[in-house]
Design a protein around this motif. Sequence first.
Motif, PDB file in Angstrom:
ATOM      1  N   GLY A 111      15.180   4.750   9.525  1.00  0.00           N
ATOM      2  CA  GLY A 111      15.852   5.882   9.740  1.00  0.00           C
ATOM      3  C   GLY A 111      16.688   6.470   8.527  1.00  0.00           C
ATOM      4  O   GLY A 111      16.566   5.968   7.519  1.00  0.00           O
ATOM      5  N   ARG A 112      17.286   7.674   8.888  1.00  0.00           N
ATOM      6  CA  ARG A 112      18.401   8.105   7.676  1.00  0.00           C
ATOM      7  C   ARG A 112      19.203   7.381   7.254  1.00  0.00           C
ATOM      8  O   ARG A 112      19.242   7.220   5.959  1.00  0.00           O
ATOM      9  N   ASP A 113      20.044   6.735   8.008  1.00  0.00           N
ATOM     10  CA  ASP A 113      21.000   5.965   7.477  1.00  0.00           C
ATOM     11  C   ASP A 113      20.392   4.656   6.521  1.00  0.00           C
ATOM     12  O   ASP A 113      20.935   4.382   5.536  1.00  0.00           O
ATOM     13  N   ASP A 114      19.372   4.092   7.199  1.00  0.00           N
ATOM     14  CA  ASP A 114      18.777   2.941   6.291  1.00  0.00           C
ATOM     15  C   ASP A 114      18.227   3.372   5.036  1.00  0.00           C
ATOM     16  O   ASP A 114      18.313   2.515   4.078  1.00  0.00           O
ATOM     17  N   ALA A 115      17.714   4.574   5.010  1.00  0.00           N
ATOM     18  CA  ALA A 115      17.110   5.376   3.910  1.00  0.00           C
ATOM     19  C   ALA A 115      17.956   5.663   2.743  1.00  0.00           C
ATOM     20  O   ALA A 115      18.125   5.212   1.564  1.00  0.00           O
ATOM     21  N   VAL A 116      19.332   6.154   3.384  1.00  0.00           N
ATOM     22  CA  VAL A 116      20.450   6.346   2.430  1.00  0.00           C
ATOM     23  C   VAL A 116      20.962   5.246   1.707  1.00  0.00           C
ATOM     24  O   VAL A 116      21.281   4.843   0.615  1.00  0.00           O
ATOM     25  N   ALA A 117      20.975   4.285   2.470  1.00  0.00           N
ATOM     26  CA  ALA A 117      21.571   2.676   2.073  1.00  0.00           C
ATOM     27  C   ALA A 117      20.859   2.209   1.026  1.00  0.00           C
ATOM     28  O   ALA A 117      21.251   1.420   0.159  1.00  0.00           O
ATOM     29  N   MET A 118      19.287   2.271   1.322  1.00  0.00           N
ATOM     30  CA  MET A 118      18.608   1.593   0.403  1.00  0.00           C
ATOM     31  C   MET A 118      18.624   2.403  -0.972  1.00  0.00           C
ATOM     32  O   MET A 118      18.770   1.819  -2.037  1.00  0.00           O
ATOM     33  N   LEU A 119      18.690   3.648  -1.083  1.00  0.00           N
ATOM     34  CA  LEU A 119      18.710   4.404  -2.202  1.00  0.00           C
ATOM     35  C   LEU A 119      20.218   4.377  -2.812  1.00  0.00           C
ATOM     36  O   LEU A 119      20.182   4.414  -4.004  1.00  0.00           O
ATOM     37  N   GLN A 120      21.233   4.163  -2.214  1.00  0.00           N
ATOM     38  CA  GLN A 120      22.554   3.794  -2.726  1.00  0.00           C
ATOM     39  C   GLN A 120      22.310   2.505  -3.517  1.00  0.00           C
ATOM     40  O   GLN A 120      23.064   2.136  -4.422  1.00  0.00           O
ATOM     41  N   SER A 121      21.595   1.492  -2.841  1.00  0.00           N
ATOM     42  CA  SER A 121      21.644   0.169  -3.368  1.00  0.00           C
ATOM     43  C   SER A 121      20.820   0.180  -4.711  1.00  0.00           C
ATOM     44  O   SER A 121      20.973  -0.459  -5.770  1.00  0.00           O
ATOM     45  N   LEU A 122      19.769   1.207  -4.945  1.00  0.00           N
ATOM     46  CA  LEU A 122      18.815   1.424  -6.192  1.00  0.00           C
ATOM     47  C   LEU A 122      19.618   2.053  -7.092  1.00  0.00           C
ATOM     48  O   LEU A 122      19.222   1.936  -8.188  1.00  0.00           O
ATOM     49  N   SER A 123      20.520   3.183  -6.839  1.00  0.00           N
ATOM     50  CA  SER A 123      21.278   3.749  -7.462  1.00  0.00           C
ATOM     51  C   SER A 123      21.996   3.115  -8.595  1.00  0.00           C
ATOM     52  O   SER A 123      22.654   2.280  -8.599  1.00  0.00           O
ATOM     53  N   GLY A 124      21.769   3.565 -10.002  1.00  0.00           N
ATOM     54  CA  GLY A 124      22.256   3.227 -11.063  1.00  0.00           C
ATOM     55  C   GLY A 124      21.683   1.861 -11.428  1.00  0.00           C
ATOM     56  O   GLY A 124      22.230   1.226 -12.241  1.00  0.00           O
ATOM     57  N   ASN A 125      20.807   1.231 -10.601  1.00  0.00           N
ATOM     58  CA  ASN A 125      20.299  -0.078 -11.001  1.00  0.00           C
ATOM     59  C   ASN A 125      18.713  -0.202 -11.346  1.00  0.00           C
ATOM     60  O   ASN A 125      18.082   0.973 -11.208  1.00  0.00           O
ATOM     61  N   THR A 126      18.118  -1.271 -11.819  1.00  0.00           N
ATOM     62  CA  THR A 126      16.925  -1.497 -12.259  1.00  0.00           C
ATOM     63  C   THR A 126      16.109  -2.348 -11.155  1.00  0.00           C
ATOM     64  O   THR A 126      16.868  -3.502 -10.843  1.00  0.00           O
ATOM     65  N   HIS A 127      15.199  -1.731 -10.516  1.00  0.00           N
ATOM     66  CA  HIS A 127      14.469  -2.840  -9.590  1.00  0.00           C
ATOM     67  C   HIS A 127      13.155  -3.214  -9.862  1.00  0.00           C
ATOM     68  O   HIS A 127      12.814  -2.666 -10.894  1.00  0.00           O
ATOM     69  N   ARG A 128      12.389  -4.117  -9.032  1.00  0.00           N
ATOM     70  CA  ARG A 128      11.145  -4.406  -9.390  1.00  0.00           C
ATOM     71  C   ARG A 128      10.344  -3.750  -8.248  1.00  0.00           C
ATOM     72  O   ARG A 128      10.672  -3.730  -7.096  1.00  0.00           O
ATOM     73  N   VAL A 129       9.027  -3.210  -8.685  1.00  0.00           N
ATOM     74  CA  VAL A 129       7.991  -3.133  -7.616  1.00  0.00           C
ATOM     75  C   VAL A 129       6.887  -4.029  -7.694  1.00  0.00           C
ATOM     76  O   VAL A 129       6.349  -4.265  -8.870  1.00  0.00           O
ATOM     77  N   LEU A 130       6.746  -4.663  -6.793  1.00  0.00           N
ATOM     78  CA  LEU A 130       5.786  -5.926  -6.728  1.00  0.00           C
ATOM     79  C   LEU A 130       4.546  -4.996  -5.811  1.00  0.00           C
ATOM     80  O   LEU A 130       4.569  -4.717  -4.681  1.00  0.00           O
ATOM     81  N   SER A 131       3.135  -5.278  -6.307  1.00  0.00           N
ATOM     82  CA  SER A 131       1.843  -4.673  -5.693  1.00  0.00           C
ATOM     83  C   SER A 131       1.043  -5.450  -6.041  1.00  0.00           C
ATOM     84  O   SER A 131       0.460  -5.915  -6.944  1.00  0.00           O
ATOM     85  N   ALA A 132       0.355  -6.101  -4.733  1.00  0.00           N
ATOM     86  CA  ALA A 132      -0.556  -7.034  -4.759  1.00  0.00           C
ATOM     87  C   ALA A 132      -1.870  -6.362  -4.252  1.00  0.00           C
ATOM     88  O   ALA A 132      -1.717  -5.476  -3.352  1.00  0.00           O
ATOM     89  N   VAL A 133      -2.996  -6.896  -4.738  1.00  0.00           N
ATOM     90  CA  VAL A 133      -4.226  -6.515  -4.325  1.00  0.00           C
ATOM     91  C   VAL A 133      -4.878  -7.632  -3.880  1.00  0.00           C
ATOM     92  O   VAL A 133      -5.076  -8.741  -4.666  1.00  0.00           O
ATOM     93  N   ALA A 134      -5.917  -7.781  -2.908  1.00  0.00           N
ATOM     94  CA  ALA A 134      -6.661  -8.826  -2.453  1.00  0.00           C
ATOM     95  C   ALA A 134      -7.994  -8.287  -2.058  1.00  0.00           C
ATOM     96  O   ALA A 134      -8.271  -7.190  -1.444  1.00  0.00           O
ATOM     97  N   MET A 135      -9.184  -8.912  -2.403  1.00  0.00           N
ATOM     98  CA  MET A 135     -10.584  -8.609  -2.045  1.00  0.00           C
ATOM     99  C   MET A 135     -11.207  -9.983  -1.697  1.00  0.00           C
ATOM    100  O   MET A 135     -11.250 -10.858  -2.015  1.00  0.00           O
ATOM    101  N   THR A 136     -11.912  -9.698  -0.322  1.00  0.00           N
ATOM    102  CA  THR A 136     -12.882 -10.715   0.242  1.00  0.00           C
ATOM    103  C   THR A 136     -14.192 -10.131   0.548  1.00  0.00           C
ATOM    104  O   THR A 136     -14.230  -9.094   0.948  1.00  0.00           O
ATOM    105  N   ASP A 137     -15.055 -10.990   0.610  1.00  0.00           N
ATOM    106  CA  ASP A 137     -16.486 -11.041   0.946  1.00  0.00           C
ATOM    107  C   ASP A 137     -17.064 -11.951   2.148  1.00  0.00           C
ATOM    108  O   ASP A 137     -17.769 -12.018   2.544  1.00  0.00           O
ATOM    109  N   GLY A 138     -15.806 -12.574   2.690  1.00  0.00           N
ATOM    110  CA  GLY A 138     -15.753 -13.563   3.761  1.00  0.00           C
ATOM    111  C   GLY A 138     -16.049 -14.917   3.404  1.00  0.00           C
ATOM    112  O   GLY A 138     -15.776 -15.870   4.027  1.00  0.00           O
ATOM    113  N   ALA A 139     -16.538 -15.176   2.077  1.00  0.00           N
ATOM    114  CA  ALA A 139     -16.544 -16.262   1.237  1.00  0.00           C
ATOM    115  C   ALA A 139     -15.606 -16.749   0.315  1.00  0.00           C
ATOM    116  O   ALA A 139     -15.173 -17.856   0.371  1.00  0.00           O
TER     117      ALA A 139
END
Length: 201
Positions: free
Chosen positions: A92-120
């Motif tokens: 919600g709004r309060d959670d979003a503002v708290a997140m943005l305030q935590s990120l404010s003035g800082n450097t964070h990581r963005v981890l993005s994973a991809v996976a693919m399967t064909d069943g085997a």
Amino acid sequence: MTVVDSREQFILASASPRRRELLEQIGCRFRVAPVDLDETPLKGESPAAYVVRLAQQKASAGWQRNGQRGLPVLGADTAVVLGERIFGKPTGRDDAVAMLQSLSGNTHRVLSAVAMTDGAHCLHRLSETLVSFRPLEVGECLRYWDSGEPADKAGAYAIQGYGAVFVTAIRGSYSGVVGLPLVETCELLKAFGLSWWMEKA
């Protein structure tokens, strides 16, 4: 489900319009078939293990649901991480503002994973990007929330949208921050004998 065209090569197990647009950007042909999973981190799970696990589970769940079509399934997951804290979508709004305030003035990581399967086989790749934010005022965080953009975004921001004005530097994969690291995705497509930059029918 959305059929991109009659010669689709794989299934995307995600409802994210950003991931769909990125795949369309590089000329992929695919079918969209989202899956729903519990995305709660496991006790003691590292952020990298978390995003890889979810990407693999999404691909596997997509295969179990749609594998009879004979098409490989692509799953993906992205997390904003500050220290070892994983920032998911705001509740919600309060959670979003708290997140943005935590990120404010800082450097964070963005981890993005991809996976693919064909069943085997199920292969995965992981992208890590460093994103720096300028200091943010509470008032602009509130106005940003009112724009509607942060509501369904990990870390409560979208680098490809209004949230771009918060970012002072990025080191790594821009598409990974958006939600699908394209270099790593193409590595998986190649491993499964698939291509990109396909001409439109």
